[in-house]
Enzyme design. Structure first.
Site, PDB file in Angstrom:
ATOM      1  N   ASP A  51       0.831  -1.202   0.000  1.00 16.14           N
ATOM      2  CA  ASP A  51       0.000   0.000   0.000  1.00 16.14           C
ATOM      3  C   ASP A  51       0.870   1.259   0.000  1.00 16.14           C
ATOM      4  OD1 ASP A  51      -1.951   1.974   0.514  1.00 16.14           O
ATOM      5  OD2 ASP A  51      -3.094   0.626   1.797  1.00 16.14           O
ATOM      6  N   THR A  87      -7.194   3.804  -1.383  1.00 10.49           N
ATOM      7  CA  THR A  87      -6.853   2.415  -1.084  1.00 10.49           C
ATOM      8  C   THR A  87      -7.916   1.399  -1.482  1.00 10.49           C
ATOM      9  OG1 THR A  87      -5.405   3.074   0.730  1.00 10.49           O
ATOM     10  CG2 THR A  87      -6.229   0.817   0.775  1.00 10.49           C
ATOM     11  N   ASP A 208       2.465   2.741   3.260  1.00 14.70           N
ATOM     12  CA  ASP A 208       1.388   3.728   3.294  1.00 14.70           C
ATOM     13  C   ASP A 208       1.326   4.423   4.650  1.00 14.70           C
ATOM     14  OD1 ASP A 208      -1.140   4.815   1.970  1.00 14.70           O
ATOM     15  OD2 ASP A 208      -1.981   3.974   3.816  1.00 14.70           O
ATOM     16  N   HIS A 212       1.852   8.459   5.126  1.00 14.10           N
ATOM     17  CA  HIS A 212       0.817   9.317   5.709  1.00 14.10           C
ATOM     18  C   HIS A 212       1.342  10.106   6.899  1.00 14.10           C
ATOM     19  CE1 HIS A 212      -2.833   8.621   3.488  1.00 14.10           C
ATOM     20  NE2 HIS A 212      -2.730   7.311   3.590  1.00 14.10           N
ATOM     21  N   ASP A 254      -1.327   0.300  -4.755  1.00 11.10           N
ATOM     22  CA  ASP A 254      -2.626   0.866  -5.097  1.00 11.10           C
ATOM     23  C   ASP A 254      -2.539   2.327  -5.530  1.00 11.10           C
ATOM     24  OD1 ASP A 254      -1.765   1.487  -2.551  1.00 11.10           O
ATOM     25  OD2 ASP A 254      -3.721   1.267  -1.596  1.00 11.10           O
ATOM     26  N   HIS A 255      -1.548   3.034  -5.056  1.00  9.68           N
ATOM     27  CA  HIS A 255      -1.401   4.465  -5.339  1.00  9.68           C
ATOM     28  C   HIS A 255      -0.054   4.934  -4.814  1.00  9.68           C
ATOM     29  CE1 HIS A 255      -2.068   4.989  -1.059  1.00  9.68           C
ATOM     30  NE2 HIS A 255      -3.215   4.342  -1.157  1.00  9.68           N
ATOM     31  N   HIS A 361      -3.071  10.916  -0.601  1.00  9.63           N
ATOM     32  CA  HIS A 361      -3.274  10.467  -1.975  1.00  9.63           C
ATOM     33  C   HIS A 361      -4.746  10.671  -2.306  1.00  9.63           C
ATOM     34  CE1 HIS A 361      -4.848   6.789  -0.057  1.00  9.63           C
ATOM     35  NE2 HIS A 361      -3.799   6.884   0.736  1.00  9.63           N
TER      36      HIS A 361
END
Length: 425
Positions: A51, A87, A208, A212, A254-255, A361
């Site tokens: 992620d 996500t 991820d 963040h 995912d991103h 994101h």
């Protein structure tokens, strides 16, 4: 780089991705399932999601294992997430070959006006209710065709979406370290031939979480990238030690991630706080507006358009750019809303007393390259030493189906021709 594992898992514990407050670490097994005789002869595919693993992270943070394996196999310059680059929508796009507007997970949080129910990624009852999830996930496609599958906490894998769960799966929690997950995959591959999964999906949240909480340029994000790279290296080594032939590995995300301007947030227009007239859903990088009286949509749009700032754009849903596949004509479940407020990166929308994270994101990946994701693949199913151009993530589904010789059962957005060149001839 020496990893400080205990520190990494300190911030992992505060990732807002948990699907249930009740920690249940037990594996769930669907009984009385076996590989068909034909399935026993098929290859194996392990599909890994990290992620938030931005397209440039492997080179930026010298992820030696990922660079080595993908260099020997297939590297995409980048992979384009579906819009919005969030996500849950993108994990389900990867697993179904459908855009979010077509599979129904249009956000991490949304409301269904037909059923009058809310979906939240953090609710166990939502996560395990397949009625929220459109499309046929790869594990369901495989199971229906006699192939045993397993999933380690991929979005939707605890649900009955498509009619069949994986034979082996774990509900989402954050108790497993990456090394624990590697060991569980290896244990699956050690099972007897009739019970051994040929398609395995697994999920890592660590990159991820670091992006963040600390930003994409941080030492913490670098350490998280190294942690996942080490896990992938261990997985490959242990798979090789098993002596299994024909195991292909696909590594995706995912991103991506960008550092946002949280100190100077955008204000949501005051008019939208009138609950008698509107509902709005703010993911900070996208505000979706539902106008309760359809006759007001055009006038409200004009009002919002006239009062907006240069830091964001206002769209009628039906006028959104076609390439985003997120407009009225695409909205099969009527969950998006009629008006969209889209900030220009790195701006975010915040409500009163609301906070944001350092990294975010959700932006249009065609305009914000930091949103772009990763695609690497290697093993006997893939060509060697191949670098390919950027492509949309819905195209991963058909190549997995092709490797496993699965017949597609429904129409998808992904096209085999996009990535067919990556498959071993």
């Amino acid at each position: 780089m020496k990893l400080k594992i205990q520190f990494l898992f300190l911030f992992i514990s505060i990732i807002g991705f948990a699907q249930t407050p009740i920690i249940d670490t037990a594996q769930i097994i669907s009984p009385n399932r076996f590989n068909s005789e034909e399935a026993k002869l098929k290859p194996y595919v392990i599909m890994i999601s990290a992620d938030g693993f931005r397209y440039d992270y492997a080179k930026k943070y010298n992820a030696q294992n990922l660079l080595k394996y993908s260099g020997e196999g297939v590297q995409a310059k980048a992979m384009t997430p579906s819009y919005p680059s969030i996500t849950f929508p993108n994990h389900w796009s990867l697993m179904t070959g459908l855009y979010p507007s077509h599979h129904g997970l249009v956000d991490n949080f949304f409301y269904d006006y037909k059923t009058k129910k809310s979906y939240a990624m953090s609710k166990k009852e939502n996560a395990e209710d397949g009625s929220w999830y459109g499309g046929i996930p790869l594990w369901t496609l495989a199971e229906k065709q006699g192939l045993i599958t397993a999933s380690l906490q991929w979005v939707g894998s605890a649900s009955d979406a498509g009619g069949k769960r994986p034979t082996y799966y774990y509900p989402y929690h954050e108790k497993f370290k990456p090394s624990d997950k590697v060991d569980k995959v290896i244990n699956w591959l050690k099972l007897p031939e009739d019970k051994r999964p040929h398609f395995i999906s697994m999920y890592f949240p660590e990159v991820d979480g670091a992006g963040h909480h600390f930003g994409p340029e941080s030492k913490e994000t670098e350490a998280a990238v190294q942690l996942i790279d080490e896990a992938v290296g261990n997985l490959v080594q242990k798979v090789n030690d098993l002596g299994l032939k024909n195991v292909s590995i696909i590594f995706v995300s995912d991103h991506g991630m960008i550092q946002v301007d949280g100190g100077n947030p955008l204000e949501i227009p005051e008019i939208l706080f009138n609950k008698d007239r509107f509902d709005f859903y703010n993911s900070q990088t996208l505000v979706r507006v539902y106008v309760k009286n359809p006759d007001e949509v055009k006038s409200v749009y004009k009002q919002l358009k006239a009062t907006k700032t240069d830091d964001y754009e206002v769209y009628l849903d039906k006028k959104l750019p076609k390439y985003l596949h997120f407009s009225t004509r695409d909205d099969r479940y009527h969950r998006i809303g009629q008006i969209l407020l889209i900030p220009r990166a790195p701006k975010v929308f915040l409500e009163k007393n609301q906070k944001t994270s350092v990294g975010k994101h959700g932006y249009d990946p065609n305009l914000v390259p930091e949103m772009k994701a990763t695609f690497y693949a290697w093993g006997p199913g893939f060509e060697n030493n191949l670098i390919i151009d950027e492509f949309e993530n819905v195209n991963v589904y058909p190549i997995v189906a092709q490797i496993l010789n699965l017949k597609l059962e429904n129409r998808i957005d992904g096209k085999l021709k996009v990535l067919k060149q990556t498959l071993k001839k």
